[in-house]
Design an enzyme around this catalytic site. Sequence first.
Site, short mmCIF file in Angstrom:
data_model
loop_
_atom_site.label_atom_id
_atom_site.label_comp_id
_atom_site.label_asym_id
_atom_site.label_seq_id
_atom_site.Cartn_x
_atom_site.Cartn_y
_atom_site.Cartn_z
CG HIS A 39 -5.95 -3.12 -54.58
ND1 HIS A 39 -7.08 -2.61 -53.97
CD2 HIS A 39 -5.81 -4.38 -54.10
CE1 HIS A 39 -7.58 -3.51 -53.15
NE2 HIS A 39 -6.83 -4.59 -53.21
C1 LIG Z 1 -1.21 -7.23 -47.87
C2 LIG Z 1 -2.02 -7.36 -49.12
C3 LIG Z 1 -3.40 -7.51 -49.02
C4 LIG Z 1 -4.16 -7.64 -50.20
N1 LIG Z 1 -5.49 -7.94 -50.08
C5 LIG Z 1 -6.19 -8.25 -51.21
C6 LIG Z 1 -7.52 -8.75 -51.13
O1 LIG Z 1 -8.06 -8.96 -50.05
N2 LIG Z 1 -8.16 -9.01 -52.30
C7 LIG Z 1 -7.56 -8.83 -53.52
O2 LIG Z 1 -8.20 -9.06 -54.55
N3 LIG Z 1 -6.32 -8.36 -53.62
C8 LIG Z 1 -5.59 -8.11 -52.50
N4 LIG Z 1 -4.29 -7.75 -52.60
C9 LIG Z 1 -3.72 -7.60 -53.94
C10 LIG Z 1 -3.49 -8.95 -54.66
O3 LIG Z 1 -3.00 -9.92 -53.78
C11 LIG Z 1 -2.54 -8.68 -55.82
O4 LIG Z 1 -3.13 -7.74 -56.69
C12 LIG Z 1 -2.21 -9.91 -56.63
O5 LIG Z 1 -1.62 -10.91 -55.84
C13 LIG Z 1 -1.27 -9.48 -57.74
O6 LIG Z 1 -0.77 -10.59 -58.42
P1 LIG Z 1 0.60 -10.48 -59.20
O7 LIG Z 1 0.79 -11.76 -59.90
O8 LIG Z 1 0.60 -9.22 -59.98
O9 LIG Z 1 1.74 -10.27 -58.09
P2 LIG Z 1 2.07 -11.09 -56.71
O10 LIG Z 1 0.91 -11.93 -56.36
O11 LIG Z 1 2.52 -10.08 -55.78
O12 LIG Z 1 3.24 -12.05 -57.16
C14 LIG Z 1 4.50 -11.60 -57.56
C15 LIG Z 1 5.54 -12.66 -57.22
O13 LIG Z 1 6.72 -12.43 -57.97
C16 LIG Z 1 7.86 -12.63 -57.14
N5 LIG Z 1 8.95 -11.85 -57.72
C17 LIG Z 1 8.99 -10.51 -57.90
N6 LIG Z 1 10.14 -10.15 -58.51
C18 LIG Z 1 10.84 -11.29 -58.69
C19 LIG Z 1 12.12 -11.55 -59.26
N7 LIG Z 1 12.89 -10.58 -59.76
N8 LIG Z 1 12.58 -12.84 -59.28
C20 LIG Z 1 11.79 -13.85 -58.79
N9 LIG Z 1 10.57 -13.64 -58.24
C21 LIG Z 1 10.10 -12.37 -58.20
C22 LIG Z 1 7.39 -12.13 -55.78
O14 LIG Z 1 8.20 -12.64 -54.74
C23 LIG Z 1 5.96 -12.64 -55.75
O15 LIG Z 1 5.89 -13.94 -55.23
C24 LIG Z 1 -3.51 -7.58 -51.46
C25 LIG Z 1 -2.14 -7.42 -51.55
C26 LIG Z 1 -1.39 -7.31 -50.40
C27 LIG Z 1 0.11 -7.15 -50.52
#
Ligand SMILES: Cc1cc2nc3c(=O)[nH]c(=O)nc-3n(C[C@H](O)[C@H](O)[C@H](O)COP(=O)(O)OP(=O)(O)OC[C@H]3O[C@@H](n4cnc5c(N)ncnc54)[C@H](O)[C@@H]3O)c2cc1C
Length: 536
Positions: free
Chosen positions: A474
């Site tokens: 997180h």
């Molecule tokens: C293994 C794991 C287990 C987790 N378990 C939980 C859970 O059980 N419950 C919970 O609430 N949270 C959990 N989390 C955390 C939660 O999934 C994240 O907090 C949430 O998905 C964050 O959303 P986000 O949009 O910030 O980023 P993400 O969902 O990570 O999305 C970011 C996206 O941007 C893309 N990206 C990045 N840079 C670029 C670029 N330069 N060009 C194009 N694309 C790009 C990436 O490939 C990715 O697809 C977990 C995370 C992980 C990794």
Amino acid sequence: MEYDYIIVGSGAGGSVLAERLSASSSASVLVIEAGGHDRHPMHRVPKGFFFTMHSARYAKRFTAGPFGPDNATDAWWRGRVVGGSTTINGLVWNRGWADDFDRLVEDGSPGWGWDTFLDAYRQLESFQLGGSELHGAAGPVSVEITSPTEPVSEAFMDSAAAIGARRVLDINGSDHVRTGYTQFSTRRGTRVTAAGAFLRPALSRPHVSLLTRAEVGRILFDGTRAVGVLVRHHGGEVREIRARREVLVCGGSLDSPLLLERSGIGRAEVLSAAGVKLVAESPNVGEKLNEHRGLRFMYKLRPGGASGFNTLVNSPLKRMTQGARYLVRRDGIIAQGSATCLVYFKADESSDRPDTIGFFNPISMKGSTMHNHKLAVDDEPGLMLAAYPLRPTSRGHIHITGPDPEDAPVIQPDFLGTEEDRRVIGKVGPRVRELFGSGPIADLVTEERIPGPDVRTEADFEQVGHYAGASGYHPLGTCAMGPGADDVVDERLRVRGVEGLRVVDASVFPHQPSGNTSAPTQALAWRAASLILADA
Ligand SMILES: Cc1cc2nc3c(=O)[nH]c(=O)nc-3n(C[C@H](O)[C@H](O)[C@H](O)COP(=O)(O)OP(=O)(O)OC[C@H]3O[C@@H](n4cnc5c(N)ncnc54)[C@H](O)[C@@H]3O)c2cc1C
């Protein structure tokens, strides 16, 4: 190529934005995702994350550290696939509570209080127990509670009374010291990702497009106005794509600050050392990195008593049987996310609200964690608990070391860097032992395998937290919102110092909500879409 909005990243933030922006306007939207499609059957199976979360095909590995007295390092994985981390995560749907969000308003970001998040949750959710003033019943994210009930988990929850935890049906229903079965973003035992709930419906509209295996190397500026992005496709081809209105960065807490820095927004000395021309100085890009750090416990179960999940899956044949059961009934161990039940408790009795969360599983592994590549389930029955302080105060950083996405960043989490965090983690250990030494669970367990009897004092537990602690998946705070001129984004999530650019993902939270980050990030993006459309 030109679009009204370019969304970088299809994770929790990016998928929700794509849907909300396209549902209520005819503006053209392009989502650019560095990873590939989420079509593997394992992406539909909740426990599929065993195989995907540390797979270079669906996730990106970052190395954090060295940190702590023994110069430890940690592998941090983030989703690199359509749906981002929601396609590989543990599916735990933990929403946080009023104080977590009202604090954003108190700290100077109007509009982000509990009323806003609660309203978004009610619209996002389709809750198994139906709609109420706390939950929605008709939203795109199906939320289910662990089923069926399980004897070792029942004993654990009964014993949690010893540390003050009241048994609840709805773990998201209060801020009490409490225990209950986990809520997951699943629908009839299959994974619900942000892509499935939001991006896929959005893509059925003619004005929404998705580019996969396309990484945004940097944002393009005309002066200080963001006008597009430079994208490198999987095959190596590089091209410019223009944005008529805005570029919306949703790359997640590790990639978003790195993208801003590669694009010229950040600390002047970091950019200069990395060979990047400054567009706008923003001293907190990549700073304020905040992540959970906790303790892992593993116990053996007494032979002849309740045996949890080990004996259901400790041979290939038994795993096949569970697989067949899952295919027919969509329930059991495979239908659950990463923890069967939860306990929110006060490690420090003087805390005014729960300060720690425990994730319980009636299964043990051969290694110290369930997150191992070989799915090495212990032959003998056992159980596991990961417990971490909910609202750590230590702040680290992440920065680029060069101008290209391939240049490995430096990540310093500074785990347990504050007196407060060391104090709380020291108290977590004795509290957990109090629970396992009480009530029906005390009769079920024999030996504590991890951390084991040599770890006795609060100082010992603090030490274990450094070298063998559990990180929470997180990270946040690296593009934190706030009212100050040096905060990366303002309360409308606009990047300060430039125009036409916002960050909409977990990186903008300045501190941890009490729990996990997927649900809060989706709720954040839900509201962000209204702000973007209002500003168009
Ligand atoms: C293994 C794991 C287990 C987790 N378990 C939980 C859970 O059980 N419950 C919970 O609430 N949270 C959990 N989390 C955390 C939660 O999934 C994240 O907090 C949430 O998905 C964050 O959303 P986000 O949009 O910030 O980023 P993400 O969902 O990570 O999305 C970011 C996206 O941007 C893309 N990206 C990045 N840079 C670029 C670029 N330069 N060009 C194009 N694309 C790009 C990436 O490939 C990715 O697809 C977990 C995370 C992980 C990794």
